[in-house]
Design a protein around this motif. Structure first.
Motif, mmCIF file in Angstrom:
data_model
loop_
_atom_site.group_PDB
_atom_site.id
_atom_site.type_symbol
_atom_site.label_atom_id
_atom_site.label_comp_id
_atom_site.label_asym_id
_atom_site.label_seq_id
_atom_site.Cartn_x
_atom_site.Cartn_y
_atom_site.Cartn_z
ATOM 1 N N PRO A 1 0.830 -1.204 0.000
ATOM 2 C CA PRO A 1 0.000 0.000 0.000
ATOM 3 C C PRO A 1 0.861 1.248 0.000
ATOM 4 O O PRO A 1 2.067 1.195 0.268
ATOM 5 N N SER A 2 0.242 2.391 -0.307
ATOM 6 C CA SER A 2 1.016 3.634 -0.422
ATOM 7 C C SER A 2 1.722 3.985 0.880
ATOM 8 O O SER A 2 2.782 4.607 0.870
ATOM 9 N N ALA A 3 1.134 3.612 2.016
ATOM 10 C CA ALA A 3 1.781 3.810 3.314
ATOM 11 C C ALA A 3 1.960 2.437 3.960
ATOM 12 O O ALA A 3 1.164 2.012 4.794
ATOM 13 N N PRO A 4 2.986 1.688 3.557
ATOM 14 C CA PRO A 4 3.114 0.293 4.002
ATOM 15 C C PRO A 4 3.364 0.177 5.495
ATOM 16 O O PRO A 4 3.983 1.044 6.113
ATOM 17 N N VAL A 5 2.856 -0.911 6.068
ATOM 18 C CA VAL A 5 3.129 -1.240 7.462
ATOM 19 C C VAL A 5 4.377 -2.109 7.492
ATOM 20 O O VAL A 5 4.398 -3.193 6.917
ATOM 21 N N VAL A 6 5.423 -1.620 8.130
ATOM 22 C CA VAL A 6 6.707 -2.314 8.165
ATOM 23 C C VAL A 6 7.040 -2.651 9.612
ATOM 24 O O VAL A 6 6.863 -1.825 10.512
ATOM 25 N N VAL A 7 7.505 -3.879 9.837
ATOM 26 C CA VAL A 7 7.887 -4.349 11.165
ATOM 27 C C VAL A 7 9.397 -4.526 11.190
ATOM 28 O O VAL A 7 9.974 -5.139 10.284
ATOM 29 N N VAL A 8 10.046 -3.992 12.208
ATOM 30 C CA VAL A 8 11.490 -4.137 12.378
ATOM 31 C C VAL A 8 11.741 -5.268 13.371
ATOM 32 O O VAL A 8 11.130 -5.313 14.442
ATOM 33 N N SER A 9 12.620 -6.196 13.015
ATOM 34 C CA SER A 9 12.916 -7.311 13.915
ATOM 35 C C SER A 9 13.596 -6.801 15.180
ATOM 36 O O SER A 9 14.239 -5.748 15.175
ATOM 37 N N PRO A 10 13.472 -7.521 16.297
ATOM 38 C CA PRO A 10 14.125 -7.077 17.538
ATOM 39 C C PRO A 10 15.629 -6.874 17.392
ATOM 40 O O PRO A 10 16.204 -6.008 18.055
ATOM 41 N N SER A 11 16.271 -7.651 16.526
ATOM 42 C CA SER A 11 17.712 -7.489 16.327
ATOM 43 C C SER A 11 18.041 -6.278 15.476
ATOM 44 O O SER A 11 19.184 -5.825 15.449
ATOM 45 N N GLY A 12 17.035 -5.752 14.754
ATOM 46 C CA GLY A 12 17.260 -4.632 13.856
ATOM 47 C C GLY A 12 17.854 -5.024 12.523
ATOM 48 O O GLY A 12 18.098 -4.170 11.672
ATOM 49 N N ARG A 13 18.064 -6.315 12.294
ATOM 50 C CA ARG A 13 18.731 -6.742 11.064
ATOM 51 C C ARG A 13 17.775 -6.952 9.898
ATOM 52 O O ARG A 13 18.205 -7.006 8.748
ATOM 53 N N GLN A 14 16.474 -7.116 10.179
ATOM 54 C CA GLN A 14 15.536 -7.426 9.109
ATOM 55 C C GLN A 14 14.244 -6.628 9.257
ATOM 56 O O GLN A 14 13.877 -6.206 10.364
ATOM 57 N N LEU A 15 13.564 -6.455 8.127
ATOM 58 C CA LEU A 15 12.273 -5.791 8.076
ATOM 59 C C LEU A 15 11.263 -6.763 7.478
ATOM 60 O O LEU A 15 11.593 -7.549 6.592
ATOM 61 N N ALA A 16 10.033 -6.697 7.948
ATOM 62 C CA ALA A 16 8.955 -7.506 7.376
ATOM 63 C C ALA A 16 7.814 -6.581 6.995
ATOM 64 O O ALA A 16 7.604 -5.531 7.616
ATOM 65 N N TYR A 17 7.064 -6.973 5.975
ATOM 66 C CA TYR A 17 5.961 -6.147 5.502
ATOM 67 C C TYR A 17 4.985 -7.017 4.719
ATOM 68 O O TYR A 17 5.277 -8.180 4.394
ATOM 69 N N LEU A 18 3.825 -6.460 4.425
ATOM 70 C CA LEU A 18 2.808 -7.130 3.622
ATOM 71 C C LEU A 18 2.726 -6.452 2.264
ATOM 72 O O LEU A 18 2.858 -5.233 2.158
ATOM 73 N N ALA A 19 2.506 -7.241 1.225
ATOM 74 C CA ALA A 19 2.359 -6.693 -0.126
ATOM 75 C C ALA A 19 1.520 -7.655 -0.950
ATOM 76 O O ALA A 19 1.500 -8.867 -0.699
ATOM 77 N N ARG A 20 0.832 -7.109 -1.944
ATOM 78 C CA ARG A 20 -0.010 -7.931 -2.811
ATOM 79 C C ARG A 20 0.846 -8.547 -3.911
ATOM 80 O O ARG A 20 1.530 -7.840 -4.653
ATOM 81 N N ALA A 21 0.801 -9.867 -4.015
ATOM 82 C CA ALA A 21 1.589 -10.596 -5.003
ATOM 83 C C ALA A 21 0.877 -10.581 -6.355
ATOM 84 O O ALA A 21 -0.302 -10.227 -6.447
ATOM 85 N N PRO A 22 1.569 -10.971 -7.436
ATOM 86 C CA PRO A 22 0.909 -11.053 -8.748
ATOM 87 C C PRO A 22 -0.319 -11.958 -8.752
ATOM 88 O O PRO A 22 -1.213 -11.790 -9.587
ATOM 89 N N SER A 23 -0.385 -12.917 -7.822
ATOM 90 C CA SER A 23 -1.552 -13.799 -7.730
ATOM 91 C C SER A 23 -2.794 -13.055 -7.265
ATOM 92 O O SER A 23 -3.908 -13.578 -7.348
ATOM 93 N N GLY A 24 -2.611 -11.827 -6.766
ATOM 94 C CA GLY A 24 -3.725 -11.061 -6.224
ATOM 95 C C GLY A 24 -3.867 -11.202 -4.727
ATOM 96 O O GLY A 24 -4.633 -10.465 -4.098
ATOM 97 N N ARG A 25 -3.140 -12.140 -4.127
ATOM 98 C CA ARG A 25 -3.208 -12.361 -2.689
ATOM 99 C C ARG A 25 -2.145 -11.543 -1.960
ATOM 100 O O ARG A 25 -1.052 -11.303 -2.477
ATOM 101 N N VAL A 26 -2.470 -11.133 -0.741
ATOM 102 C CA VAL A 26 -1.509 -10.415 0.084
ATOM 103 C C VAL A 26 -0.605 -11.434 0.765
ATOM 104 O O VAL A 26 -1.084 -12.384 1.396
ATOM 105 N N ASN A 27 0.698 -11.246 0.623
ATOM 106 C CA ASN A 27 1.674 -12.137 1.234
ATOM 107 C C ASN A 27 2.594 -11.356 2.160
ATOM 108 O O ASN A 27 2.651 -10.121 2.122
ATOM 109 N N ALA A 28 3.302 -12.088 3.009
ATOM 110 C CA ALA A 28 4.272 -11.487 3.921
ATOM 111 C C ALA A 28 5.667 -11.649 3.339
ATOM 112 O O ALA A 28 5.988 -12.684 2.740
ATOM 113 N N TYR A 29 6.492 -10.627 3.528
ATOM 114 C CA TYR A 29 7.845 -10.619 2.982
ATOM 115 C C TYR A 29 8.825 -10.179 4.059
ATOM 116 O O TYR A 29 8.456 -9.507 5.029
#
Length: 535
Positions: A478-506
């Protein structure tokens, strides 16, 4: 076989032999066999060469064959070749299983560990996948071939394995290699499970319809090897109403409850889940704490929500009514902070598991507004964040526990930094157009930048000078994505719509590199509705 010129096919037929004979192949009739025959001779290059095709007649393994073309064949002008021609071919041995992971006799195998099988040659997926079995069977288990190495396969159980249970991973002889050769011998390996695997995990809530999330999926944060997907397994699945007339207000086939939150403790031992009853209107939520590996319920707390684990995983903070409580799963003890304003987000812990940063909603007066306050879990006190008053939200704590970053609204709009604990740094505004998301290290903040008239972007910010580095865009987010920072600070996670049309986690590295799908929901399955990280 190649000739130096075109020959008459009929003069070759009957003169070509193979010894020993190929099972299921009669070469005397192969010259006139149809295209779908187990074996047939196909002429090429204007009858100057022929090929023996034998898709349904597999050569024996480790066998020497003698191919002979007796003299007497001729070319179209009548010239006859009277010399007998023979050549030899020795086939490779039958494919074998080189390794099974976990090895036979292994104990304490993580319940979320992907299982792998390594063959000594490339294997045909169509015959190898159904030849691989996990017992006791786990519904939804998939066998996945490595896309970059056809000799390797991963077995991905559809559900977390059960802790302390013996399992057997086996491969039948019906598995064949890329040339159709059957496995030399079947193989099996028995192992016993333990707890969750060490290292970071993702926890994804998945929903199949607008009623809410009905599955909790635990994922690793990296693939076991190149060419294989990240391992994802269902930890919990909400039951459905099996009564034709319905279950309370839940229709037949609808979920009895949905999940609104799920977080794994940093020590991988406990899973905190918030369930919402769908059978009774207005039912309070229930916070359930389970053994993450065994699935055994440690406690269930009615009316509780917004759970947050301490950095070591020994304490769970949550809201119940107007109070914040601290639960210790090791001994079942619960302590309570003084009553105050209700939370609007899970508490944020300081690194020493003493400080809590609370994002609360003012309950007095006609206008409610969020604000940030602190709590000390050792002395059981709630108090104002020094130097910060008025509406504020989105607090995050630096890894060293000396700073709180938060977003203030109104005339003080923007991200502010306030000293806490041993730090006496007065609050200061870092940037008016940033919303904090988390720290990657004590000096670097990940934030959502939303400049007036510009497009929102995820940025890394140096807190010493507000130097910003934009991370790569997130396709499908989405235009204002929700991003999660891991406790270690080394990685980020977010949700996005895949080409299949389904929302997946990355998940991706904190610098925006190596984006990788945590889930692979396809059309007609689930949408990811939230993701959290440990590690």
């Amino acid at each position: 076989m190649q000739f130096d010129r075109a020959v008459v096919p009929g003069s070759v037929s009957g003169r070509f032999t193979v010894s020993p004979s190929i099972p299921n192949c009669d070469v005397s009739t192969a010259f006139t066999a149809p295209a779908d025959a187990p074996c047939r001779i196909r002429w090429l290059s204007g009858n100057s060469e022929f090929v023996l095709q034998h898709p349904g007649a597999i050569l024996l393994p480790d066998q020497q064959y003698t191919f002979t073309l007796r003299g007497g064949f001729r070319d179209p002008v009548g010239a006859v070749n009277t010399v007998d021609h023979s050549w030899f071919l020795t086939t490779a041995g039958a494919p074998m299983v080189r390794a099974v992971n976990p090895a036979d006799g292994s104990a304490g195998v993580p319940v979320d560990s992907p299982l792998t099988i390594d063959f000594n040659s490339g294997m045909a997926a169509a015959t190898t996948e159904p030849a691989i079995h996990l017992d006791p069977p786990v519904p939804g288990t998939r066998v996945i071939p490595n896309t970059k190495d056809h000799s390797r396969f991963m077995v991905l159980p559809g559900h977390l394995l059960i802790s302390g249970i013996p399992y057997r991973l086996s491969v039948d002889r019906t598995a064949t290699d890329l040339h159709g050769q059957a496995l030399a011998a079947g193989v099996s390996a028995s192992f016993t499970t333990g707890g969750l695997s060490p290292g970071g995990h993702g926890v994804v809530l998945a929903a199949a319809n607008p009623q809410g999330a009905t599955e909790i999926i635990v994922t690793s944060l990296s693939a076991v090897e190149d060419g294989l997907p990240i391992a994802t397994e269902t930890a919990l699945a909400a039951p459905s109403c099996a009564v034709h007339s319905g279950c309370g207000i839940a229709a037949a086939g609808a979920p009895l409850y949905t999940y609104t939150s799920a977080i794994l403790s940093p020590d991988h031992r406990w899973l905190a889940v918030v369930e919402q009853d769908q059978t009774v209107p207005g039912a309070p939520s229930t916070l359930v704490v389970l053994d993450a590996a065994a699935g055994a319920i440690r406690t269930a707390i009615s009316g509780a929500a917004l759970p947050s684990w301490s950095p070591g995983g020994s304490l769970l903070a949550y809201q119940q009514g107007s109070s914040v409580r601290i639960y210790r799963p090791a001994d079942g003890r619960t302590t309570q902070l003084p009553d105050g304003d209700a939370l609007v987000a899970p508490p944020a812990w300081g690194p020493a598991s003493e400080l809590l940063v609370l994002n609360s909603m003012t309950s007095s007066g006609s206008a409610s507004e969020p604000h940030v306050e602190l709590a000390d879990t050792l002395v059981g006190a709630r108090y104002a964040l020094p130097g910060v008053s008025g509406p504020a939200t989105a607090p995050v704590v630096s890894p060293d526990g000396t700073l709180v970053a938060l977003y203030r609204t109104g005339t003080s709009r923007g991200t502010w930094l306030a000293g806490v604990g041993a730090s006496s740094a007065p609050p200061r505004r870092l940037d008016p157009n940033l919303t904090p998301l988390g720290f990657t290290d004590p000096g670097t903040l990940v934030a959502l930048a939303a400049p007036p008239g510009g497009n929102p972007a995820i940025v890394r910010v140096s807190i010493s000078g507000d130097e910003q580095i934009a991370l790569p865009g997130i396709p499908g987010a989405p235009s204002a994505p929700v991003v999660v920072v891991s406790p270690s600070g080394r990685q980020l996670a977010y949700l996005a719509r895949a080409p299949s049309g389904r929302v997946n986690a990355y998940v991706e590295n904190a610098d925006g590199s190596n984006p990788t799908a945590l889930t692979a929901f396809t059309s007609g399955t689930f949408d990811a509705v939230s993701v959290t990280l440990t590690g």
